[in-house]
Motif scaffolding. Structure first.
Motif, PDB file in Angstrom:
ATOM      1  N   ALA A 110       0.825  -1.213   0.000  1.00 39.88           N
ATOM      2  CA  ALA A 110       0.000   0.000   0.000  1.00 39.88           C
ATOM      3  C   ALA A 110       0.847   1.244   0.000  1.00 39.88           C
ATOM      4  O   ALA A 110       0.384   2.322   0.346  1.00 39.88           O
ATOM      5  CB  ALA A 110      -0.921  -0.006   1.215  1.00 39.88           C
ATOM      6  N   LEU A 113      -0.633   4.052  -2.065  1.00 40.41           N
ATOM      7  CA  LEU A 113      -1.794   4.689  -1.440  1.00 40.41           C
ATOM      8  C   LEU A 113      -1.382   5.605  -0.300  1.00 40.41           C
ATOM      9  O   LEU A 113      -1.909   6.720  -0.150  1.00 40.41           O
ATOM     10  CB  LEU A 113      -2.764   3.605  -0.942  1.00 40.41           C
ATOM     11  N   PHE A 117      -1.969   9.502   0.021  1.00 38.68           N
ATOM     12  CA  PHE A 117      -2.647  10.004   1.217  1.00 38.68           C
ATOM     13  C   PHE A 117      -1.843  11.132   1.861  1.00 38.68           C
ATOM     14  O   PHE A 117      -2.363  12.212   2.180  1.00 38.68           O
ATOM     15  CB  PHE A 117      -2.851   8.845   2.196  1.00 38.68           C
ATOM     16  N   GLU A 214      -7.934  -0.024   1.669  1.00 36.73           N
ATOM     17  CA  GLU A 214      -8.565   0.078   0.358  1.00 36.73           C
ATOM     18  C   GLU A 214     -10.062   0.319   0.474  1.00 36.73           C
ATOM     19  O   GLU A 214     -10.660   1.074  -0.321  1.00 36.73           O
ATOM     20  CB  GLU A 214      -8.300  -1.192  -0.452  1.00 36.73           C
ATOM     21  N   TRP A 217     -10.759   3.950   1.180  1.00 36.61           N
ATOM     22  CA  TRP A 217     -10.037   4.923   0.357  1.00 36.61           C
ATOM     23  C   TRP A 217     -10.944   5.974  -0.272  1.00 36.61           C
ATOM     24  O   TRP A 217     -10.509   7.093  -0.568  1.00 36.61           O
ATOM     25  CB  TRP A 217      -9.251   4.180  -0.737  1.00 36.61           C
ATOM     26  N   ASN A 220     -10.797   9.396   1.119  1.00 27.96           N
ATOM     27  CA  ASN A 220      -9.574  10.168   0.940  1.00 27.96           C
ATOM     28  C   ASN A 220      -9.603  10.951  -0.362  1.00 27.96           C
ATOM     29  O   ASN A 220      -8.573  11.495  -0.785  1.00 27.96           O
ATOM     30  CB  ASN A 220      -8.350   9.246   0.943  1.00 27.96           C
ATOM     31  N   THR A 246      -8.833   9.152   7.856  1.00 25.90           N
ATOM     32  CA  THR A 246      -8.960   9.480   6.438  1.00 25.90           C
ATOM     33  C   THR A 246      -8.867  10.987   6.286  1.00 25.90           C
ATOM     34  O   THR A 246      -8.916  11.745   7.269  1.00 25.90           O
ATOM     35  CB  THR A 246     -10.311   8.993   5.878  1.00 25.90           C
TER      36      THR A 246
END
Length: 452
Positions: A110, A113, A117, A214, A217, A220, A246
């Motif tokens: 991840a 991601l 983020f 996930e 997500w 986000n 988040t």
């Protein structure tokens, strides 16, 4: 080393010695290395130390990351997260557990991601969307509450149950949306914009239940974050569990650790307000009772001061009597004091006077002599008086009358001593020893001294 330990000629070793030798062997034979895997059963204790397992499809290994190393992490480790760890292979001697002592950790599967983020987080933070100064307070009594979540999710049921329990009269408006998957960001954005456009609720809850990175997500998404920041009403973000974060959490006015907690934040607690109202009612009742008692005491005090004129006169009479008694006691006390002073002066004077006893005896003798002389003088005077009385009786005309004599008085009371004073027919009075008698001179009798 192991061959040496297994030699028949060596003594038997203890478990402690065995585990210690194995640990030293592992640490010495294997260098620090990077290991990839998925985090499982992650726990961070109050001490700051972190314990978890690192696993893949075929095996798992226990891991420990001590506080000084865990404090250097720039992300939050979560269950299910693919990471790469830099670790020392070791053995926990007390239990004989093989484990990795983590020196460093970074996202693995991840990683992209997390990078996205962190990049979005820094961007929005730089724009001021996370600034606490722009956060709006939640209304104390919301009339309508909007919820952006899945219509079929457990999170919605939990929030509705909590709202009915805490404040049954609150109206709830649902803006349904997918909360995970490809279509979730767009639907979440449309739902938040619809709630902003209609502007019919006092507070808006955006959230869902827990899940993997996930799964969460969609919350986000940058457009969703900007829509939340631009909403005209306060927004509560309630995404996942307490450990899930988040972008929506950072940009919302309030972050709730769970959807249930969001419902509690958005609604007043009816039972607590009822208890508060009951407490206030009791306080009001006690206050009114106290004021009533104070007023009653004031009325009683005024009643005691407000007397009938007769009662006032009676009180004044009693006061006058008391003053009179006090005056009499004062006078009596003064007189008594004066008398005592006088008696004291008399005693002092008595002590100062000479002895009069001889003089008193002489005075008594003189009084006796004077009495005797007076008696003698009285007897002598009595004799003289008796002698004078005899002589007076001798000269008393009434004594002469007793011997047969009389005398004549004229009408004017003048004593007639001559016949010339008694012409014929003269009325006169003849006085005798035993009385008086009226007479008239006879005109036929010669005027030779014969009266009748």
């Amino acid at each position: 080393m192991f061959a040496h330990l297994s030699s028949p000629s060596q003594a038997v070793v203890s478990v402690t010695e065995l585990n210690k030798t194995v640990r030293q062997t592992l640490e010495a034979s294997l260098p620090i290395l990077w290991v990839a895997g998925e985090i499982s059963n992650f726990k961070r204790y109050d001490s700051g130390h972190c314990y978890f397992s690192l696993k893949d499809a075929g095996a798992q290994v226990r891991c420990v990351m001590f506080r000084n190393r865990a404090a250097l992490l720039d992300f939050r480790p979560l269950d299910g997260l693919q990471v790469e760890v830099r670790a020392v292979v070791s053995l926990y001697e007390a239990r004989g557990d093989y484990q990795l002592t983590i020196e460093a950790m970074r996202p693995a599967g991840a990683g992209a991601l997390f990078a996205a983020f962190e990049a979005l987080k820094k961007k929005l933070d730089a724009e001021g969307l996370f600034d606490p100064a722009r956060k709006r307070p939640l209304p104390a009594f919301a009339q309508r509450i909007g919820i952006v979540t899945s219509a079929s999710g457990a999170a919605l049921r939990d929030m509705l149950t909590t709202l009915r329990r805490r404040w049954p009269g609150i109206e709830v408006i649902l803006y349904p949306s997918a909360v995970q998957g490809v279509q979730a960001p767009a639907e979440l954005l449309a739902a938040v914009r619809a709630a902003s456009t209609r502007n019919e609720v006092d507070v808006l809850i955006v959230g869902r239940g827990g899940g993997s990175l996930e799964d969460l997500w969609a919350f986000n998404d940058e457009m969703l974050a900007r829509a939340i920041a631009a909403a005209p009403m306060p927004v509560i973000s309630a995404v996942g569990h307490e450990t899930d974060f988040t972008i929506a959490d950072f940009v919302a006015d309030v972050r709730a650790p769970t959807p249930t907690a969001a419902a509690e934040l958005a609604s007043p607690d009816r039972s607590s307000y009822l208890r508060r109202l009951d407490s206030l009612a009791q306080q009001l009742q006690r206050s009114m009772q106290r004021q009533l008692q104070q007023r009653m005491l004031a009325v009683d005090a005024l009643a005691r001061r407000l007397r009938h004129p007769g009662e006032t006169l009676r009180m004044q009479c009693m006061q006058l009597q008391s003053l009179n008694m006090r005056m009499n006691r004062a006078i009596h006390g003064n007189v008594s004091s004066q008398q005592q002073g006088l008696a004291q002066l008399e005693r002092r004077l008595t002590r100062q006077l000479p002895d009069l006893t001889p003089v008193q005896h002489q005075l008594e003798r003189l009084q006796g002599r004077l009495l005797q002389a007076g008696q003698r003088q009285f007897a002598s005077q009595q004799q003289r008086l008796d002698y004078a009385r005899i002589r007076l009786d001798t000269l008393n005309p009434r004594a002469v009358l007793a011997r047969g004599y009389g005398y004549v008085t004229l009408a004017d009371g003048q004593l007639a001593s001559s016949v010339d004073q008694l012409p014929p027919r003269t009325a006169a009075t003849l006085h005798l020893a035993d009385g008086e008698v009226g007479i008239t001179v006879d005109p036929a009798a010669p005027n030779q001294g014969v009266l009748f």
